[in-house]
Design a protein around this motif. Structure first.
Motif, short mmCIF file in Angstrom:
data_model
loop_
_atom_site.label_atom_id
_atom_site.label_comp_id
_atom_site.label_asym_id
_atom_site.label_seq_id
_atom_site.Cartn_x
_atom_site.Cartn_y
_atom_site.Cartn_z
N VAL A 77 0.83 -1.22 0.00
CA VAL A 77 0.00 0.00 0.00
C VAL A 77 0.86 1.27 0.00
O VAL A 77 0.57 2.19 -0.76
CB VAL A 77 -1.03 -0.01 1.15
CG1 VAL A 77 -1.64 1.37 1.36
CG2 VAL A 77 -2.13 -1.02 0.84
N PRO A 78 1.93 1.34 0.80
CA PRO A 78 2.74 2.57 0.74
C PRO A 78 3.27 2.86 -0.67
O PRO A 78 3.35 4.02 -1.07
CB PRO A 78 3.88 2.29 1.72
CG PRO A 78 3.32 1.31 2.67
CD PRO A 78 2.40 0.44 1.85
N LYS A 79 3.59 1.81 -1.42
CA LYS A 79 4.06 2.01 -2.79
C LYS A 79 2.92 2.40 -3.72
O LYS A 79 3.13 3.04 -4.74
CB LYS A 79 4.72 0.73 -3.32
CG LYS A 79 5.98 0.36 -2.58
CD LYS A 79 6.52 -0.95 -3.11
CE LYS A 79 7.69 -1.43 -2.29
NZ LYS A 79 8.16 -2.74 -2.71
N LEU A 80 1.69 1.98 -3.37
CA LEU A 80 0.54 2.26 -4.22
C LEU A 80 -0.12 3.60 -3.94
O LEU A 80 -0.89 4.09 -4.76
CB LEU A 80 -0.52 1.15 -4.04
CG LEU A 80 -0.09 -0.25 -4.44
CD1 LEU A 80 -1.23 -1.22 -4.21
CD2 LEU A 80 0.37 -0.30 -5.88
N LEU A 81 0.17 4.19 -2.80
CA LEU A 81 -0.48 5.46 -2.44
C LEU A 81 -0.34 6.53 -3.52
O LEU A 81 -1.30 7.24 -3.81
CB LEU A 81 0.01 5.96 -1.09
CG LEU A 81 -0.52 5.18 0.12
CD1 LEU A 81 0.07 5.74 1.41
CD2 LEU A 81 -2.02 5.15 0.17
N ALA A 83 1.14 6.27 -16.97
CA ALA A 83 2.35 5.45 -16.85
C ALA A 83 3.06 5.74 -15.53
O ALA A 83 3.50 4.82 -14.83
CB ALA A 83 3.27 5.71 -18.03
N GLU A 84 3.13 7.01 -15.19
CA GLU A 84 3.77 7.40 -13.93
C GLU A 84 3.00 6.85 -12.73
O GLU A 84 3.58 6.36 -11.77
CB GLU A 84 3.85 8.92 -13.85
CG GLU A 84 4.52 9.43 -12.59
CD GLU A 84 4.50 10.95 -12.52
OE1 GLU A 84 4.36 11.47 -11.40
OE2 GLU A 84 4.61 11.60 -13.56
N ALA A 85 1.67 6.90 -12.82
CA ALA A 85 0.83 6.42 -11.72
C ALA A 85 0.93 4.91 -11.57
O ALA A 85 0.94 4.39 -10.45
CB ALA A 85 -0.62 6.82 -11.95
N PHE A 86 1.02 4.18 -12.69
CA PHE A 86 1.05 2.72 -12.63
C PHE A 86 2.44 2.15 -12.35
O PHE A 86 2.56 0.98 -12.03
CB PHE A 86 0.47 2.11 -13.91
CG PHE A 86 -1.03 2.08 -13.92
CD1 PHE A 86 -1.72 1.14 -13.17
CD2 PHE A 86 -1.74 3.01 -14.64
CE1 PHE A 86 -3.10 1.11 -13.16
CE2 PHE A 86 -3.13 3.00 -14.64
CZ PHE A 86 -3.81 2.05 -13.90
N GLU A 87 3.47 2.97 -12.44
CA GLU A 87 4.83 2.47 -12.19
C GLU A 87 4.98 1.86 -10.80
O GLU A 87 5.50 0.75 -10.67
CB GLU A 87 5.86 3.59 -12.39
CG GLU A 87 7.29 3.12 -12.24
CD GLU A 87 8.28 4.24 -12.47
OE1 GLU A 87 9.44 4.04 -12.09
OE2 GLU A 87 7.91 5.30 -12.99
N PRO A 88 4.51 2.52 -9.73
CA PRO A 88 4.62 1.88 -8.40
C PRO A 88 3.83 0.57 -8.31
O PRO A 88 4.24 -0.36 -7.64
CB PRO A 88 4.04 2.92 -7.44
CG PRO A 88 3.97 4.19 -8.19
CD PRO A 88 3.93 3.85 -9.64
N LEU A 89 2.69 0.50 -9.03
CA LEU A 89 1.90 -0.72 -9.02
C LEU A 89 2.69 -1.85 -9.68
O LEU A 89 2.74 -2.97 -9.15
CB LEU A 89 0.57 -0.51 -9.75
CG LEU A 89 -0.29 -1.76 -9.93
CD1 LEU A 89 -0.70 -2.33 -8.58
CD2 LEU A 89 -1.50 -1.47 -10.78
N ALA A 90 3.31 -1.57 -10.81
CA ALA A 90 4.09 -2.59 -11.49
C ALA A 90 5.21 -3.12 -10.60
O ALA A 90 5.44 -4.33 -10.50
CB ALA A 90 4.66 -2.03 -12.80
N GLN A 91 5.89 -2.22 -9.91
CA GLN A 91 6.97 -2.64 -9.02
C GLN A 91 6.42 -3.42 -7.84
O GLN A 91 6.98 -4.44 -7.43
CB GLN A 91 7.79 -1.44 -8.52
CG GLN A 91 9.00 -1.83 -7.69
CD GLN A 91 9.96 -2.74 -8.45
OE1 GLN A 91 10.37 -2.44 -9.56
NE2 GLN A 91 10.29 -3.87 -7.85
N ALA A 92 5.31 -2.96 -7.29
CA ALA A 92 4.70 -3.65 -6.15
C ALA A 92 4.26 -5.06 -6.54
O ALA A 92 4.45 -6.02 -5.77
CB ALA A 92 3.52 -2.85 -5.62
#
Length: 144
Positions: A33-37, A58-67
């Motif tokens: 969740v901290p990465k997805l915030l 793309a910028e918003a989904f980058e943390p999701l991809a890493q998570a």
């Protein structure tokens, strides 16, 4: 009340996860969740206007991809199974489930669409919880 949205030119309808699924999905995604915030914050700020901004998406989904890359396989599969199980797609005015028996029912749903669909379900079902986290984070920063 169901959530209707569009992904890759297709209309979808998602029901809310039941309370136990919300509990289990929130437990599985809690470490990320901290990465997805940042992504959820962008959703909250821009809503549907974000889909016109590909760089912003793309910028918003980058943390999701890493998570997702960091999640154990079993946790990732649980989250996607739970989310996709409550989603239907409009087919000529009728709604057809996108997930049945552990399989996608539409060949054109790729990983990009699947991630977007799951994100919408998570935001719709767990949004109040996540918004509470965002509000607490904002209050903590304001007090500092």
């Amino acid at each position: 009340m169901s959530l209707e949205f569009e992904v890759a030119g297709q209309r979808y309808r998602a029901e809310k996860l039941d309370a136990f699924k919300q509990l289990h999905v929130s437990r599985k995604i809690a470490p990320i969740v901290p990465k997805l915030l940042p992504m959820f914050l962008k959703f909250a700020e821009q809503g549907d206007s974000m889909k016109a901004d590909l760089a912003g998406m793309a910028e918003a989904f980058e943390p999701l991809a890493q998570a997702l890359a960091d999640m154990p396989d079993a946790d990732c599969e649980y989250v996607f199974n739970a989310c996709l199980a409550v989603v239907a797609r409009n087919q000529g005015g009728n709604w057809a489930s996108v997930w049945s028996g552990g399989s996608l029912m539409f060949d054109d749903i790729d990983i990009g669409a699947m991630v977007q669909i799951a994100s919408k379900v998570i935001w719709d079902s767990l949004g109040p919880f996540i918004q509470g986290l965002l509000a607490n984070k904002a209050r903590g920063q304001a007090a500092a």
